[in-house]
Design a protein around this motif. Structure first.
Motif, PDB file in Angstrom:
ATOM      1  N   GLY A 107      -1.348  -3.509 -13.285  1.00 58.11           N
ATOM      2  CA  GLY A 107      -0.857  -4.102 -12.045  1.00 58.11           C
ATOM      3  C   GLY A 107       0.314  -3.338 -11.454  1.00 58.11           C
ATOM      4  N   GLN A 108       0.589  -2.124 -11.996  1.00 56.88           N
ATOM      5  CA  GLN A 108       1.691  -1.329 -11.461  1.00 56.88           C
ATOM      6  C   GLN A 108       1.186  -0.380 -10.381  1.00 56.88           C
ATOM      7  OE1 GLN A 108       3.279   0.598 -14.930  1.00 56.88           O
ATOM      8  NE2 GLN A 108       4.437  -1.207 -15.543  1.00 56.88           N
ATOM      9  N   LEU A 109       2.101   0.035  -9.504  1.00 59.27           N
ATOM     10  CA  LEU A 109       1.715   0.896  -8.394  1.00 59.27           C
ATOM     11  C   LEU A 109       2.162   2.335  -8.645  1.00 59.27           C
ATOM     12  CD1 LEU A 109       0.599   1.397  -5.585  1.00 59.27           C
ATOM     13  CD2 LEU A 109       2.814   0.671  -4.656  1.00 59.27           C
ATOM     14  N   THR A 110       1.167   3.227  -8.792  1.00 54.04           N
ATOM     15  CA  THR A 110       1.447   4.651  -8.938  1.00 54.04           C
ATOM     16  C   THR A 110       0.373   5.416  -8.195  1.00 54.04           C
ATOM     17  OG1 THR A 110       2.436   4.336 -11.107  1.00 54.04           O
ATOM     18  CG2 THR A 110       1.700   6.558 -10.582  1.00 54.04           C
ATOM     19  N   VAL A 111       0.769   6.176  -7.185  1.00 57.56           N
ATOM     20  CA  VAL A 111      -0.191   6.965  -6.405  1.00 57.56           C
ATOM     21  C   VAL A 111       0.384   8.378  -6.292  1.00 57.56           C
ATOM     22  CG1 VAL A 111      -1.352   7.237  -4.189  1.00 57.56           C
ATOM     23  CG2 VAL A 111      -0.963   4.939  -5.109  1.00 57.56           C
ATOM     24  N   THR A 112      -0.161   9.301  -7.091  1.00 58.83           N
ATOM     25  CA  THR A 112       0.349  10.675  -7.043  1.00 58.83           C
ATOM     26  C   THR A 112      -0.680  11.569  -6.358  1.00 58.83           C
ATOM     27  OG1 THR A 112      -0.501  11.275  -9.224  1.00 58.83           O
ATOM     28  CG2 THR A 112       1.674  10.246  -9.150  1.00 58.83           C
TER      29      THR A 112
END
Lengths: 591, 591
Positions: free
Chosen positions: B202-207
């Motif tokens: 449920g964490q937000l990580t967009v690389t």
């Protein structure tokens, strides 16, 4: 023909100055000024006087003294322009046999050193003991010292100047510190035993009941027997106990000793000096066919450092009944219990046998211990010996400050709850507050922002506190002030702080009568009496609980570095410790 | 029947007070005092006035206000004694449906909180947007705030009181921040795309150019098309570019936007808010069938954070020709080069295509960017918007102080060369010196004594310096002073220090004309104009190199926490940003 102290004391001023010519490189004014203090009781006293002359001469003349020295393997050596003393020293140190690479490196270092400090590099490079350095060691020391701040390096250079003068003085007087050298050699032999992994790398590590530890015990046992002790035995915890009886076997004995285990990659003198100085005294008494009225019981404690098991002061603790039964089941890193390690070493490994080691204090006069200082004080004061007034009491805490992590760019200075700056403020307070007492010390040894980033204001900061003072009330006042300040800092900064007590040790003030015996012994050598607290813990702390005790410190070289292979002392200083110890033994009955 | 601002402005004082009854819990005095400032241009202005009344009321009355609130799920709720407003809020938050365990935990927390702070826990618990918290989130927030220092918590409680009043005000006036809610919902949808490992938790990580990144780009593209942009396309570095033409297609365009990539486990608003606020504006213009004289070019930058590759500001950099050719061969942690990642994403991956993205500045009016503040300033001042005066210039250094490790017990305070205390002294200086400028910041984010031990005086201490200021000369003066102080500290303490520059960025002061357009836009909303520097770097820094730029900040909740899942803002604040942006678009030609 070797000079005698009597000759020197009786000579005219001009003649006396001629007799001491060459002690300080191209600087006869030092001996000349010191000679005004004649007559001298001992060479040690003369050395102290000359060191005092240099100390009082001021920065300008000290610089002139340093500049009067030749470069190491420099132009003067190559051009045969050294003083006779320097020629001998640089030749014996092997500097005339440098490889071209070594020679080139030394020239580079000479240039860099002179550019940084404005005087040539001075290093006492000849021995035979205490200062006998290989060419590789000379270069390594050169490189290390080049990194020193100017004032520190200037003091270190001056200490080397004094050490050179000391060695030259021995040449003139044809004296050798023979007991000191005997101890020196014995400790070199003892240092050959080291735990696997350390032995191969030439490092010294001897932890409880390893093969190296048992080999070291066997060596101590042999050396005690050879010295002429009446009884020598290894006890149930591995202590080596040597007894030299007095004329009256029923009389109370003097108890003495120190430990033979080491920290990992430790020094050769820590603990061991306190075993071999009394052994050298017995050796000397035996050689003279003398016995004291009282017996002497020397204990080489098997364990003090708590490295293999968490059981510090195990050896001396066993003598006062402080052996914790739970220790027998404690396991080392390899899973071996202490009981198994004892049995493997041929010890019974039973509580019964260990409890039987407890001494009856009424059978003893007291406990004395010789120890290398493990600090810089004597070295900086140019003093070989120090009399311990108290073993400091201490507390240790593990703490964590908790503020609020935030963006280093976007959080204005007045909106921060920076955990690390809170600890920084405490660190400066601890420094100031401990200094205020004069003889308290306070240290933040562990300091860490966990998961810290360059661009994040620290939200957490872990740190330790180590606070020590010569008396428990002084220590407790220090602790109370430090925590009051921490509370105030936290309140002001919106930070909170956890604290966990991890160690508390009571202070062990020296017994007045025994301390004064050490003072008289040191005074008899013509060496200034310097009283100081012991910041480190020692076996004497344990014996302190049941009998009077007092300690003697011996100067450490290399700015007093300890728990490190750089730990060092000189045969001359050990010699003085042996002489002081013999004086103390000869005056056991005085008060 | 919903209230109107006109009604409120026209009512008698007593009637107006009655109309605003219940906004602040059991505290009608606040609305009454604010009403003296009628007429109001906007609800935002009324809210600011009421917040000002509370701010000016002093600590005593603020405490009374806080104490006028019921406990969360407390006796008043159980006994049906809440105000109607609180009943609705606590019911909608699900507090009446607590499990016995949750209820018990909240009672424990209520007791601990009241004991610590002396007032009940106040939390804006109802939404629908920006403050809609689950029961688990409510309990977690409660636990976190219980750890706050009293003054910090008091301010946080008051901010929640204002947020509750804001939501109640909307109920009274039957208004909804509809553009703000549209942006809110769009950002919630966008946050569903997250890199593997983060998505599951449920964490937000967009690389850069991961599947989640490309899905996010596709979402932005769709949202732009749906909003009514004339042209939408993904460019050669992955930027999503939407153009809404002006009436004159040849006229210069306004360039705007921000980034859609995130740090690992980051927030939903960082960057993305600056894309969706202008998209909401176009949506609104299209709904009204309006075109501006100038075109609007919104760029969703593909990369700003430098997480997958060390290539920060890649997206905005490409527009000014600042793409470093060496980046294409840089590999990520899995060994994938950037060129391969581009080709995998269907991009050409050639320098030619990337260089073609360079914009001709003469074709643009300038660049504006909306961004969440990422700091606590607006939140603490109860202000929804801030006008950026400059993006701070900064430098970063990695340093190490080197003193002399020594025994913590045996080294007197005046003989130490403690590397950590030297850094501590610097930390306090940095804090003081940066504060002296008012708007500079200085941070030691990494602080570590490598291999530190409780009983060893630190011989080494590693640390970083992050120093920023709104102008380059101010930053350089700060840096010079800090290093002069470091040199002085080192000289005094016998410590030396290495320093390595790891980052240097020039300041980007806002263009006066564009900054003043933002100021007029904010003023038009009845919201105080607050000018502030940006401590963090932004895409606008890159565009600054070729065209005039100015930024608008939107308040962050939770004390301005950023780069963290706790980063948050409200639909109301976003609404104000959209309204300010529309005002700016309507006055592009003014000066």
């Amino acid at each position: 023909m070797a000079l005698t102290l009597h000759q020197l004391n009786a000579a005219s001023p001009a003649e006396a100055a001629r007799l001491l010519d060459g002690l300080y490189e191209n600087s006869p004014w030092i001996a000349q000024a010191a000679l005004a203090q004649r007559p001298f009781r001992s060479l040690a006293q003369l050395k102290q006087q000359m060191a005092a002359v240099v100390r009082d001469a001021g920065a300008e003349r000290q610089l002139t003294l340093l500049r009067a020295h030749p470069e190491l393997a420099g132009k003067a050596m190559v051009g045969d322009q050294l003083t006779p003393e320097s020629t001998g020293e640089q030749t014996r140190a092997g500097l005339t046999a440098c490889t071209p690479e070594e020679f080139g490196r030394i020239q580079e270092l000479n240039a860099a050193y002179n550019a940084k400090f404005g005087f040539p590099f001075v290093l006492a490079v000849r021995g035979p003991r205490g200062t006998g350095l290989s060419r590789a060691e000379i270069i390594a020391t050169f490189e290390r010292r080049l990194e020193n701040p100017p004032d520190v390096e200037r003091a270190e250079a001056l200490r080397n100047v004094h050490r050179i003068a000391e060695v030259r003085l021995q040449d003139k007087f044809g004296t050798t510190p023979s007991e000191g050298e005997w101890v020196w050699d014995a400790l070199e032999r003892l240092a050959k035993h080291s735990d696997p992994g350390f032995a191969e790398s030439g490092q010294l590590t001897v932890t409880y009941l390893t093969d190296a530890h048992r080999a070291a015990a066997a060596q101590v046992e042999r050396d005690m027997r050879d010295a002429g002790f009446d009884e020598v035995a290894v006890d149930a915890v591995g202590n080596v106990v040597g007894i030299y009886h007095g004329t009256d076997r029923a009389a109370r004995r003097l108890l003495t000793g120190s430990h033979y285990d080491t920290v990992r990659n430790g020094g050769k003198y820590d603990g061991r000096l306190g075993i071999y100085v009394p052994v050298a005294c017995v050796r000397s008494l035996v050689a003279q066919g003398r016995r004291l009225p009282h017996g002497l019981e020397v204990v080489a404690f098997a364990e003090e450092e708590g490295q293999r098991y968490k059981a510090t002061f195990l050896g001396s603790g066993a003598l006062i009944g402080a052996f914790d039964p739970a220790w027998l089941d404690q396991r080392d890193a390899d899973g071996t219990t202490m009981r198994e390690a004892m049995q493997h070493a041929g010890l019974p490994g039973t509580l019964e046998a260990i409890h039987a080691l407890r001494r009856d204090p009424s059978r003893y006069l007291g406990f004395v211990e010789v120890h290398i200082e493990q600090g810089p004080v004597l070295n900086e004061l140019d003093l070989p010996l120090g009399i311990v007034t108290s073993i400091n009491g201490g507390v240790r805490y593990a703490c964590e400050a908790i503020g609020m992590a935030s963006h280093a760019g976007t959080t204005p200075m007045d909106r921060r709850r920076d955990a690390a700056v809170a600890v920084a403020e405490l660190a400066l307070y601890v420094e100031r507050r401990a200094a205020q007492d004069g003889d308290s010390v306070g240290t933040i040894g562990i300091l860490n922002v966990p998961g810290g980033s360059t661009n994040v204001v620290p939200g957490r900061c872990q740190f330790t506190l180590d606070l020590r003072a010569p008396t428990d009330p002084q220590r407790d006042a220090l602790v109370a002030d430090v925590f009051a300040e921490l509370d105030a800092i936290c309140a002001r900064r919106g930070v909170r702080c956890t604290r966990e007590l991890t160690m508390r040790a009571a202070a062990a003030p020296s017994d007045a009568a025994w301390q004064s015996r050490w003072e008289r012994a040191v005074e008899s050598l013509g060496v200034p009496v310097h009283r100081m607290p012991s910041g480190a813990g020692h076996d004497a702390m344990k014996l302190h609980e049941v009998m009077p005790q007092a300690m003697l410190f011996v100067r450490g070289q290399n700015a007093g570095i300890s728990h490190n292979p750089l730990e060092s002392t000189t045969a001359d200083d050990i010699q003085l410790a042996v002489e002081a110890y013999l004086h103390l033994l000869d005056h056991l009955a005085d008060d």
